[in-house]
Design a protein around this motif. Structure first.
Motif, PDB file in Angstrom:
ATOM      1  N   ARG A 104     -41.570  79.585  -9.732  1.00 33.88           N
ATOM      2  CA  ARG A 104     -43.010  79.835  -9.870  1.00 33.88           C
ATOM      3  C   ARG A 104     -43.769  79.341  -8.644  1.00 33.88           C
ATOM      4  N   THR A 105     -43.424  78.155  -8.144  1.00 35.47           N
ATOM      5  CA  THR A 105     -44.122  77.601  -6.992  1.00 35.47           C
ATOM      6  C   THR A 105     -43.967  78.488  -5.765  1.00 35.47           C
ATOM      7  N   ARG A 106     -42.756  78.996  -5.534  1.00 33.31           N
ATOM      8  CA  ARG A 106     -42.549  79.863  -4.378  1.00 33.31           C
ATOM      9  C   ARG A 106     -43.397  81.119  -4.488  1.00 33.31           C
ATOM     10  N   GLU A 107     -43.440  81.715  -5.672  1.00 34.28           N
ATOM     11  CA  GLU A 107     -44.263  82.907  -5.867  1.00 34.28           C
ATOM     12  C   GLU A 107     -45.746  82.571  -5.682  1.00 34.28           C
ATOM     13  N   TYR A 108     -46.158  81.439  -6.209  1.00 36.25           N
ATOM     14  CA  TYR A 108     -47.553  80.984  -6.136  1.00 36.25           C
ATOM     15  C   TYR A 108     -47.987  80.814  -4.671  1.00 36.25           C
ATOM     16  N   ILE A 109     -47.170  80.124  -3.878  1.00 36.46           N
ATOM     17  CA  ILE A 109     -47.511  79.886  -2.480  1.00 36.46           C
ATOM     18  C   ILE A 109     -47.640  81.211  -1.726  1.00 36.46           C
ATOM     19  N   ARG A 110     -46.730  82.124  -1.974  1.00 34.56           N
ATOM     20  CA  ARG A 110     -46.784  83.419  -1.284  1.00 34.56           C
ATOM     21  C   ARG A 110     -48.061  84.180  -1.636  1.00 34.56           C
ATOM     22  N   ILE A 111     -48.463  84.105  -2.908  1.00 33.72           N
ATOM     23  CA  ILE A 111     -49.695  84.775  -3.319  1.00 33.72           C
ATOM     24  C   ILE A 111     -50.899  84.151  -2.627  1.00 33.72           C
ATOM     25  N   VAL A 112     -50.962  82.822  -2.626  1.00 31.15           N
ATOM     26  CA  VAL A 112     -52.094  82.137  -1.994  1.00 31.15           C
ATOM     27  C   VAL A 112     -52.176  82.488  -0.519  1.00 31.15           C
ATOM     28  N   LYS A 113     -51.067  82.463   0.176  1.00 30.25           N
ATOM     29  CA  LYS A 113     -51.058  82.829   1.594  1.00 30.25           C
ATOM     30  C   LYS A 113     -51.573  84.254   1.799  1.00 30.25           C
ATOM     31  N   LYS A 114     -51.153  85.176   0.929  1.00 31.59           N
ATOM     32  CA  LYS A 114     -51.576  86.568   1.078  1.00 31.59           C
ATOM     33  C   LYS A 114     -53.072  86.717   0.818  1.00 31.59           C
ATOM     34  N   ILE A 115     -53.588  86.010  -0.184  1.00 28.07           N
ATOM     35  CA  ILE A 115     -55.024  86.075  -0.470  1.00 28.07           C
ATOM     36  C   ILE A 115     -55.833  85.545   0.704  1.00 28.07           C
ATOM     37  N   TRP A 116     -55.350  84.473   1.326  1.00 25.45           N
ATOM     38  CA  TRP A 116     -56.052  83.897   2.472  1.00 25.45           C
ATOM     39  C   TRP A 116     -56.119  84.843   3.659  1.00 25.45           C
ATOM     40  N   THR A 117     -55.182  85.768   3.761  1.00 26.50           N
ATOM     41  CA  THR A 117     -55.051  86.564   4.985  1.00 26.50           C
ATOM     42  C   THR A 117     -55.230  88.061   4.777  1.00 26.50           C
ATOM     43  N   THR A 118     -55.542  88.484   3.549  1.00 25.96           N
ATOM     44  CA  THR A 118     -55.647  89.914   3.241  1.00 25.96           C
ATOM     45  C   THR A 118     -57.086  90.276   2.890  1.00 25.96           C
ATOM     46  N   HIS A 119     -57.627  91.256   3.578  1.00 27.24           N
ATOM     47  CA  HIS A 119     -59.028  91.642   3.376  1.00 27.24           C
ATOM     48  C   HIS A 119     -59.164  92.943   2.594  1.00 27.24           C
ATOM     49  N   ASP A 140     -55.726  94.894  -8.029  1.00 26.99           N
ATOM     50  CA  ASP A 140     -56.928  95.212  -7.261  1.00 26.99           C
ATOM     51  C   ASP A 140     -57.731  93.964  -6.903  1.00 26.99           C
ATOM     52  N   PHE A 141     -57.033  92.901  -6.511  1.00 27.30           N
ATOM     53  CA  PHE A 141     -57.743  91.657  -6.182  1.00 27.30           C
ATOM     54  C   PHE A 141     -57.963  91.538  -4.679  1.00 27.30           C
ATOM     55  N   VAL A 142     -59.150  91.102  -4.296  1.00 31.18           N
ATOM     56  CA  VAL A 142     -59.432  90.688  -2.928  1.00 31.18           C
ATOM     57  C   VAL A 142     -60.480  89.589  -2.994  1.00 31.18           C
ATOM     58  N   SER A 143     -60.294  88.572  -2.195  1.00 31.81           N
ATOM     59  CA  SER A 143     -61.245  87.462  -2.164  1.00 31.81           C
ATOM     60  C   SER A 143     -62.404  87.784  -1.235  1.00 31.81           C
ATOM     61  N   ASP A 144     -63.537  87.167  -1.509  1.00 25.45           N
ATOM     62  CA  ASP A 144     -64.703  87.313  -0.639  1.00 25.45           C
ATOM     63  C   ASP A 144     -64.953  86.041   0.161  1.00 25.45           C
ATOM     64  N   VAL A 145     -64.059  85.057   0.023  1.00 20.95           N
ATOM     65  CA  VAL A 145     -64.182  83.821   0.805  1.00 20.95           C
ATOM     66  C   VAL A 145     -62.842  83.566   1.490  1.00 20.95           C
ATOM     67  N   PHE A 146     -62.900  83.314   2.787  1.00 20.02           N
ATOM     68  CA  PHE A 146     -61.685  83.118   3.574  1.00 20.02           C
ATOM     69  C   PHE A 146     -61.762  81.788   4.320  1.00 20.02           C
ATOM     70  N   PRO A 147     -60.620  81.190   4.605  1.00 18.09           N
ATOM     71  CA  PRO A 147     -60.625  79.901   5.289  1.00 18.09           C
ATOM     72  C   PRO A 147     -61.207  79.981   6.689  1.00 18.09           C
ATOM     73  N   VAL A 148     -61.704  78.864   7.170  1.00 14.99           N
ATOM     74  CA  VAL A 148     -62.106  78.753   8.569  1.00 14.99           C
ATOM     75  C   VAL A 148     -60.874  78.844   9.463  1.00 14.99           C
TER      76      VAL A 148
END
Length: 377
Positions: free
Chosen positions: A129-144, A158-166
């Motif tokens: 679960r942790t490996r899958e979780y980390i991969r998802i978080v990384k993708k959300i941070w970098t996918t627009h 159909d998820f996309v975040s509207d806030v991205f890291p500095v």
């Protein structure tokens, strides 16, 4: 290579040797301790996670909004929130901190602690679960663009975040553990791999295991290595060892009295996680290793987390830390038992010695040429 120092961002003044004097989240103390780290040469502090402890994310945001330089290592357990939610929380915190965030993912090595918050998965299931979780978080941070995910543990559409890291392309990911499953997960996904302080020979073996796991995962780079200790320093060797024995006596006394926080956080019976099992095994084999490593602090707590000490004068402890640096460790984690005063003393007397010696080593390697620099890693 540069060296960094990681301290602790405790939310109250309690420790293994003393009960806290106020609430679990003491806002003034939390800021005072963090500011002491920032003012005394530390690079970042860890906001740890516990099932009943104050939520580390808002505590970290509180500190990030009040300090300018101190970096944040935020501990997070995947069982407590969905990765889409967590990724937005982390990105928002990276914004608040102006790009000073690293996230430390905790799989969880104790079934009882995990079940306190409803997590009934087995350890192997937790690692997957942790490996899958980390991969998802990384993708959300970098996918627009919106995306779907159909995994073993998580599904969304159909998820996309509207806030991205500095930080670009993303904040660093930290991970730890001493089992083959941990090496595999962290070797594949971590930017920083965290170990508890063990004798030099055993630490070198673990570093090689992490490198092998990274190579097996197809990586051409390797995670940076972090090692954690509980330094006990004093102006003379004699005073340092007297302080060390007083520390163990204080921990033992609190346990014998049945202090609620000490009993709750220290282990009863054999630990389930490999890291703690290793600490106990090392303690059973001997009290002192290498230049300054001392194991009774780990033995008295049942191998509870970061618990092996480095004992001696600031010069002795600094040289011991440099021994680990020479193995390839470039993040040194430390916290004392009097959290505030020990953070100040370590920052004043140990950190400058280590930084000066690291600068000398790096200058000597640079003078010998690029092949020598490459050999360090």
């Amino acid at each position: 290579m540069p060296v960094e120092f990681l301290g602790i961002a405790a939310t109250n003044d309690g420790s293994e040797t003393r009960p806290r004097s106020g609430a679990a989240f003491d806002k003034e103390y939390t800021l005072r301790l963090a500011r002491a780290h920032e003012d005394h040469g530390w690079d970042r502090v860890l906001f740890a996670y516990g099932s009943g402890s104050p939520d580390p994310a808002p505590a970290a945001a509180y500190i990030a909004s009040r300090l300018d330089r101190l970096q944040i290592l935020l501990a997070h357990r995947p069982n407590v929130s969905y990765p889409t939610y967590a990724a937005k929380t982390f990105a928002t915190l990276d914004r608040i901190s102006d790009g000073r965030l690293t996230v430390h993912f905790i799989t969880g090595g104790n079934d009882h602690e995990q079940r306190r918050e409803g997590d009934t998965r087995t350890k192997d299931e937790r690692y997957a679960r942790t490996r899958e979780y980390i991969r998802i978080v990384k993708k959300i941070w970098t996918t627009h663009e919106p995306f779907d995910h159909e995994g073993e543990h998580y599904r969304f559409h159909d998820f996309v975040s509207d806030v991205f890291p500095v930080q670009q392309p993303r904040p660093n990911v930290s991970f730890g553990g001493s089992s083959p499953a941990a090496y595999a997960a962290g070797g594949a996904e971590a930017d920083i791999y965290c170990l508890w302080g063990e004798p030099l020979e055993r630490t070198a073996e673990q570093i090689e295991a992490v490198k092998a796991a990274a190579a097996a995962a197809g990586r051409t780079d390797v995670p940076r290595i972090q090692v954690a200790f509980r330094p006990i320093i004093a102006p003379t060797e004699e005073l340092a060892w007297e302080k060390a024995h007083r520390t163990v006596d204080a921990i033992r006394t609190r346990k014998e009295r049945g202090d609620a926080t000490t009993v709750r956080h220290h282990r009863r019976g054999a630990p389930e996680n490999v890291g703690s099992q290793r600490l106990i095994s090392i303690a059973e084999a001997g009290e002192r290793y290498d230049r300054a490593l001392w194991t009774p602090t780990a033995a008295v707590t049942g191998g509870a987390g970061n618990s092996n000490a480095l004992v001696g004068t600031p010069e002795t402890v600094a040289q011991a830390l440099l021994d680990y640096y020479d193995l390839g460790v470039d993040i040194l984690s430390a916290r004392g038992y009097d959290l505030l005063d020990d953070a100040i003393d370590f920052g004043r007397y140990v950190i400058p010695i280590v930084r000066e010696e690291v600068a000398k080593r790096d200058a000597e390697r640079a003078a010998r040429g690029p092949q020598t620099l490459a050999a360090v890693r």
